[in-house]
Design an enzyme around this catalytic site. Sequence first.
Site, PDB file in Angstrom:
ATOM      1  CG  ASP A 221      -2.151   0.933   0.945  1.00 30.40           C
ATOM      2  OD1 ASP A 221      -2.050   1.785   0.021  1.00 30.40           O
ATOM      3  OD2 ASP A 221      -3.169   0.842   1.648  1.00 30.40           O
TER       4      ASP A 221
HETATM    5  C1  BGC Z   1      -4.911   3.385  -0.035  1.00 29.79           C
HETATM    6  C2  BGC Z   1      -5.024   2.461  -1.209  1.00 29.79           C
HETATM    7  C3  BGC Z   1      -4.819   3.231  -2.477  1.00 29.79           C
HETATM    8  C4  BGC Z   1      -3.479   3.940  -2.431  1.00 29.79           C
HETATM    9  C5  BGC Z   1      -3.177   4.758  -3.682  1.00 29.79           C
HETATM   10  C6  BGC Z   1      -3.643   4.233  -0.066  1.00 29.79           C
HETATM   11  O1  BGC Z   1      -3.693   5.227   0.892  1.00 29.79           O
HETATM   12  O2  BGC Z   1      -4.980   2.663   1.175  1.00 29.79           O
HETATM   13  O3  BGC Z   1      -6.265   1.833  -1.206  1.00 29.79           O
HETATM   14  O4  BGC Z   1      -4.919   2.384  -3.580  1.00 29.79           O
HETATM   15  O5  BGC Z   1      -3.471   4.818  -1.318  1.00 29.79           O
HETATM   16  O6  BGC Z   1      -3.991   5.873  -3.743  1.00 29.79           O
END
Ligand code: BGC
Length: 662
Positions: A221
């Site tokens: 993530d």
């Molecule tokens: C989120 C993800 C997301 C990523 C990119 C993170 O903060 O938890 O779900 O895909 O950011 O935006």
Amino acid sequence: MITAKQLTSEEKLRLICGKDCWHTEGLEGKLSELFVSDGPVGLRTVRVREDGTEETIPAVGYPSVQMLANTWSKEIARETGECLADDCIERGVDILLAPGVNIKRHPLNGRNFEYFSEDPYLAGTLAKEYIAGVQEGGVGTCLKHFCCNNLEYDRLHQTSDVDERTLREIYYVPFEIACEAKPVSVMCSYNRVNGTYASEYKKGFDVLRKEFGFDGAIFSDWDAVRDRAAAAKAGLDIEMPFNQKNYEKLCEAYRAGKLTDEELDACVQRVIDLVSRCKEIGKTARVRRSQEERAAAAQRVAAEGMVLLQNDGTLPLKKNGPIAVIGCYGKPDTVDMIRGGGSSCVEWLNRSFDLPAQLEKQGFAVAYEGAFRYDGVNSNVQDARRAQLLAAQSDVCVVCVGTGLPFEYEAGDRQTLRLPAVQESAILETAERCKNTVVIVFAGGAIEMSAWADKVSAIVFAGQPGMGGDKVLAELLAGTLNFSGKLSETIPEYLEDTPSVQSYRSAGVTRYQEGLDVGYRYFETHEVPVLFPFGYGLSYSAFRYGKLELKAKDEELEIAYKVENASERDGKEVSQVYVCECAPLVYRPKKELKSYAKSEIRAGESKTELHTLGKRAFAHWSTSKDTWEVTDGIYEILVGASVSDIRLSAKVCVQDGKIRVL
Ligand code: BGC
């Protein structure tokens, strides 16, 4: 395509770190860079302007994933995926960062609007269709967030303290089922799992790869990596976004022999394979639906995802008098009021949302009063007196309330399950003055309604309905469309009734002490009353369930029953199959969803629903044998219109894996 062996160590180390926020590394043209964007409720593609600032490109705004789950429709989940693929193709996106399949363990979780359900089978089966839709459309997916990220509170530090059986039977299951659609990638979560950061969760990654057949790459993530070398050792292939410090530390660790060539090559090869796989999938990429057609598909999600929770006959609305719409959610100043916030927040192509105007299009005379205002943080009283005067003069009032972005967002949880006090007052004051009060709730998750539910005539859960949801809602209220959505999560009487509240906001360790008793598994087993149960939803039609017929075929059970539309309205019914082990040797929740069907049934006609249950539908995860086990014994097959409205039941006996109908 190059192989890991053809790259220098420096190139390999670079390759397992992203290039920037939205691209994988391409090593100056040696490999194609992959462009990734969020997901899951529409495409959030970020463009960097010349001055360095970012903007989000407007896209089709789909209803929340919660609403998609309320449809209980695999066809709709697949169609949504196909539409999202088209959105991605138009923007050159190679991988959509979606879907998210985390279980709704706690109703306050700020991201519940992005997730499917409290039930792993429902979440997994719908996610599988969604993934198949996107990937068959020519675009990769990234299944997220692995795993046990079930709260947003302190998500970077919390450890989810969860036992193996619960992991296997609840939290892994949606990933396991979704992996059947072969997502090209998985994203790890921020939290720790039993003390280990999800980015370093080798044991879980091994389960994904060796048991669930996952053969893609694992992304971090965004900024979830603490120690890049440890994550690579565990099998995390790409850190996103690029992080200079982490990269430098990775190089140091490699030079110090803390990451072996073999371990590095394994990640590198998976990144290379990911690029080839995306190119392969991309060969079928072609925009199949126009933007208008995708917007219409988004409306189908809303039409089947809105849930009629209560109705004393006030709905469908009658055209014999004017309708009063009260509450600013009927005509929101900003669509932020009816969508969630964070990485999944889509810039809608069409931001108009006007329920009164849509009701007028349905032939009603409509008067509107905002009653309270929403200033981006709070709901403030405004025009309440005018609203109540209107209520007193009206035969029917439609009160529009809700939550939206400042309440439901990534990186934080809701503070309460209740609506803001001004909104509850607007409902109660309207209901005091008008005997036909219909409440419309715009929210991305369960709302506590006990303070007012029994004072009103009808309640519609309108969710976060996406672009065009105003039109759909007006058509449902008018009866032009029929309701067919059912709840994908329980609406408890009170938040405190939910077992996970016991361990909320703990200092670092979130104990999943309720174990398997998540959502309805708890309420049903322990006979705790709820306001609206899992799987529940009304319709303008009435359905009768016929005889249950079971046929055992070695290790499979074939189930057949008739559902009859005993009304004068065409409609759709979601019927659900639960399994209960009658005298288990280990603890088992009383009912567990194992299959479901949604069918359109014309007025007066019937449809035979067929299901096949395999061994797994009867199995539990044996911690004494570290495998799935079906205990010899009696099992009850329960067919219901919701988890607590069981219409048909019959028993089978299982011995040595063989099923016999009793
Ligand atoms: C989120 C993800 C997301 C990523 C990119 C993170 O903060 O938890 O779900 O895909 O950011 O935006």
